[in-house]
Motif scaffolding. Structure first.
Motif, PDB file in Angstrom:
ATOM      1  N   LEU A  92       0.843  -1.204   0.000  1.00 49.11           N
ATOM      2  CA  LEU A  92       0.000   0.000   0.000  1.00 49.11           C
ATOM      3  C   LEU A  92       0.876   1.252   0.000  1.00 49.11           C
ATOM      4  CD1 LEU A  92      -2.595  -1.193   2.642  1.00 49.11           C
ATOM      5  CD2 LEU A  92      -2.927  -0.999   0.168  1.00 49.11           C
ATOM      6  N   PRO A  93       0.337   2.357  -0.432  1.00 52.11           N
ATOM      7  CA  PRO A  93       1.108   3.603  -0.450  1.00 52.11           C
ATOM      8  C   PRO A  93       1.475   4.047   0.966  1.00 52.11           C
ATOM      9  CG  PRO A  93      -1.193   4.035  -0.996  1.00 52.11           C
ATOM     10  CD  PRO A  93      -1.028   2.544  -0.983  1.00 52.11           C
ATOM     11  N   ARG A  94       2.551   4.788   1.049  1.00 51.92           N
ATOM     12  CA  ARG A  94       2.972   5.335   2.350  1.00 51.92           C
ATOM     13  C   ARG A  94       1.880   6.218   2.905  1.00 51.92           C
ATOM     14  NH1 ARG A  94       8.486   5.215   3.560  1.00 51.92           N
ATOM     15  NH2 ARG A  94       8.358   6.946   5.002  1.00 51.92           N
ATOM     16  N   PRO A  95       1.787   6.287   4.220  1.00 54.99           N
ATOM     17  CA  PRO A  95       0.762   7.182   4.786  1.00 54.99           C
ATOM     18  C   PRO A  95       1.091   8.640   4.486  1.00 54.99           C
ATOM     19  CG  PRO A  95       2.197   6.315   6.507  1.00 54.99           C
ATOM     20  CD  PRO A  95       2.534   5.589   5.252  1.00 54.99           C
ATOM     21  N   ASP A  96       0.047   9.402   4.363  1.00 54.13           N
ATOM     22  CA  ASP A  96       0.186  10.845   4.208  1.00 54.13           C
ATOM     23  C   ASP A  96       0.531  11.409   5.594  1.00 54.13           C
ATOM     24  OD1 ASP A  96      -0.037  13.497   3.654  1.00 54.13           O
ATOM     25  OD2 ASP A  96      -2.206  13.467   3.282  1.00 54.13           O
ATOM     26  N   LEU A  97       1.670  12.054   5.691  1.00 55.56           N
ATOM     27  CA  LEU A  97       2.149  12.502   7.004  1.00 55.56           C
ATOM     28  C   LEU A  97       1.685  13.921   7.313  1.00 55.56           C
ATOM     29  CD1 LEU A  97       3.908  11.786   9.424  1.00 55.56           C
ATOM     30  CD2 LEU A  97       5.895  12.595   8.150  1.00 55.56           C
TER      31      LEU A  97
END
Lengths: 348, 348
Positions: free
Chosen positions: B212-217
DNA sequence: TTCGACTTTGAAAGCGCTTTCATCGCCGCC
DNA sequence: GGCGGCGATGAAAGCGCTTTCAAAGTCGAA
């Protein structure tokens, strides 16, 4: 930069020797006295650095005749109430150059002795609520240590800061009566703490004024579990409203009610005190108190008293202050809200 | 019984004179030494009573070469997290005969100096999180004051106690992925505190493992208001799940979501960390930590290190401990609960 | 050059307590 | 009855620091 092996902290003597000066000069250099040359100060600073010197504050306190520290005594830190008071106290004390010693009397039998001991470590002491008896308070005051009492009835000539309990409790009671509630329960122990006594008194007064029966008194501890127990007992024959000594108890009653299939506020109203964060999410009608300010004011007053001690008049006229509290109505107090557009915010 | 007017605290000399003995005898009588007659002890006690004597603890500390006090440094008492740690610490320290000095570094620029000063007042010091830099920690350790770091990466040979972050965060992430969530936001600042970094790392790892894509920080402060702001920003294009650095932020996001007409968990999942009381009422999935135990363990370890200092080996092998944390799933993490019979209790 | 006025530093006292060491009685014993 | 031994007490040193007071330099003016 090592000295790690020594394990014994460096003293001012070693710093002096290392810098090739006397201890008096070291002391002066560190205290920012303008009696030393910049060059000397630099040498001293270098020695301090090299030896990793940290002044022993007991030595300093003894020499200066002051501790540069304040104490605060409270029953327990549980719940945000005391924590906030301590925080406000520490913040101001730190600004005034004083450390803060905390002492909880919670589950102790030697509380009085511990407080006495604490009094010997500080320049001033704040005492919250029913942590120790009046005798201890008087004895400490008599030793000359400035004292301020928080959320506790005044003792002799000692400064006292409280929050408004009875009047706001009356306001709360009026509100509940206006909602049509008639049969009240008070969950909490008026004997346990002066604040609680005030809240109970406010409620009783209003009910009497309206010709309603006295509230059913259910003494209990001040946590969620105690509230749950009281709530469970009540559910056999639910009253119209349960006025709780604080939010934790109220939330416990809330849980017990829902567990018993009753709805708040439809089947019964529940109110708390303190406005903890959870109250917002439980829609709990409660009362906010300026806890941080309570602590901050205590720290400021103490500082002033400590200053007075050397000069001027002493505890001639004790200070008294009652900090305002504010009713926060949310949905838990009645099923036909007159207010509260935002279910999470509560009214201002 | 008066002495009120004196305003100057009585010393051991006055007690001695009043009792007609030497100061050595007074000291012995008060320290429960068995070197004094019962009769003498009684006389001394009477004098203490009469003069309202409270021993000056600075004098005692200086003579004994110990402070009988511990310190604890933390960022702020806000929220129950730090308060609980302090409480656990104080409880054990008190049992061990030590007072507790607290210091918050919150909004201070002179934090390092304040900590150094504190180190000169105590026999041992607990330091939480990112309150002061590693250099300060090392410098204090080098002076010989036993130290224990809490919720912070180890420094050299210094004892450290942490709570499990990465692994439990991973568990939480797995749970959220199992719920079908794909687009994640992390609300909090991994740079701000080591604990936060661990939580973020656990999340990132699991998402990567699932492709999955990296979390939006979204870095933010750690209170409800900060959470509300982040939440409001997110509502334009809500992610599947917002993993928050702590409960306060999560509750803020929760508020913002509902204010924007979104439902938790139907439209998005929100999770917190700490399991504050409000989390229970907001149905927030979160993580419990043994905060009291964190503080208590610190106090015990320090006591042992202080004991070692005189005898035996020193900081040869630093102690390390990671306290377990536990996922508490409630309804905020997904709309098709697999667990949680009691909506308020959460799973064990 | 010499003297007084500052400036900078050091010696030492003292803060309130604990603790070692010496002293003083007192008892029992030989 | 004298003496060793012991239990109770006092004298005094010392813990690490600040601060007063005196001494020692330094400088400018006469």
């Amino acid at each position: 930069m090592k000295a790690l092996s020594k394990s014994k902290a460096a003293t001012i003597y070693e710093v002096a020797k290392h810098a090739g000066v006397s201890i008096a000069t070291v002391s002066r250099a560190l205290r920012d006295s303008d009696l030393v040359t910049e060059a000397t100060r630099a040498r001293v600073r270098a020695a301090v650095e090299a030896l990793n010197y940290t002044p022993n504050q007991s030595g300093r306190a003894l020499a200066e005749g002051r501790h540069a520290a304040n104490g605060i005594v409270f029953p327990d830190l549980t719940g945000p109430y005391y924590a906030e008071v301590v925080l406000g106290y520490e913040e101001i004390a730190a600004e005034l150059g004083r450390s803060v010693l905390i002492l909880t009397t919670h589950g102790r039998r030697d509380a009085e002795a511990a407080v006495h001991d604490l009094a010997g470590r500080v320049d001033g002491l704040a005492v919250m609520g029913n942590t120790v008896g009046d005798d201890t308070v008087r004895a400490i005051a008599a030793t000359g240590v400035p004292l301020v009492l928080l959320a506790r009835p005044p003792v002799d000539g000692i400064d006292t800061i409280r929050t408004r309990n009875e009047r706001t409790a009356a306001e709360l009671a009026e509100h509940l009566v206006a909602h049509g509630h008639r049969r009240f329960v008070f969950a909490g122990d008026p004997q346990a703490a002066p604040d609680m006594a005030g809240r109970y008194a406010g409620l009783v007064k209003v009910l009497r004024a309206h010709g309603l029966p006295r509230p059913d008194l259910r003494p209990c501890a001040y946590d969620v579990e105690a509230g749950e127990r009281v709530g469970a007992q009540l559910m056999a024959d639910p009253p119209d409203a349960v006025v709780c000594a604080n939010d934790e108890v109220a939330l416990g009653v809330h849980i017990a009610a829902e567990a018993a299939g009753r709805s708040v506020p439809h089947d019964l109203a529940v109110t708390g005190w303190d406005d903890v964060l959870a109250a917002r999410f439980a829609g709990l009608t409660t009362v906010t108190q300026p806890m941080r300010e309570l602590g901050a004011t205590a720290a400021r007053w103490l500082d002033e008293r400590i200053g007075e001690r050397s000069t001027g008049p002493d505890r001639a006229n004790p200070r008294r202050r009652v900090l305002p509290t504010r009713l926060v109505t949310r949905r838990s107090c009645g099923s036909h809200p007159v207010e509260t557009p935002d279910p999470l915010g509560g009214t201002a």
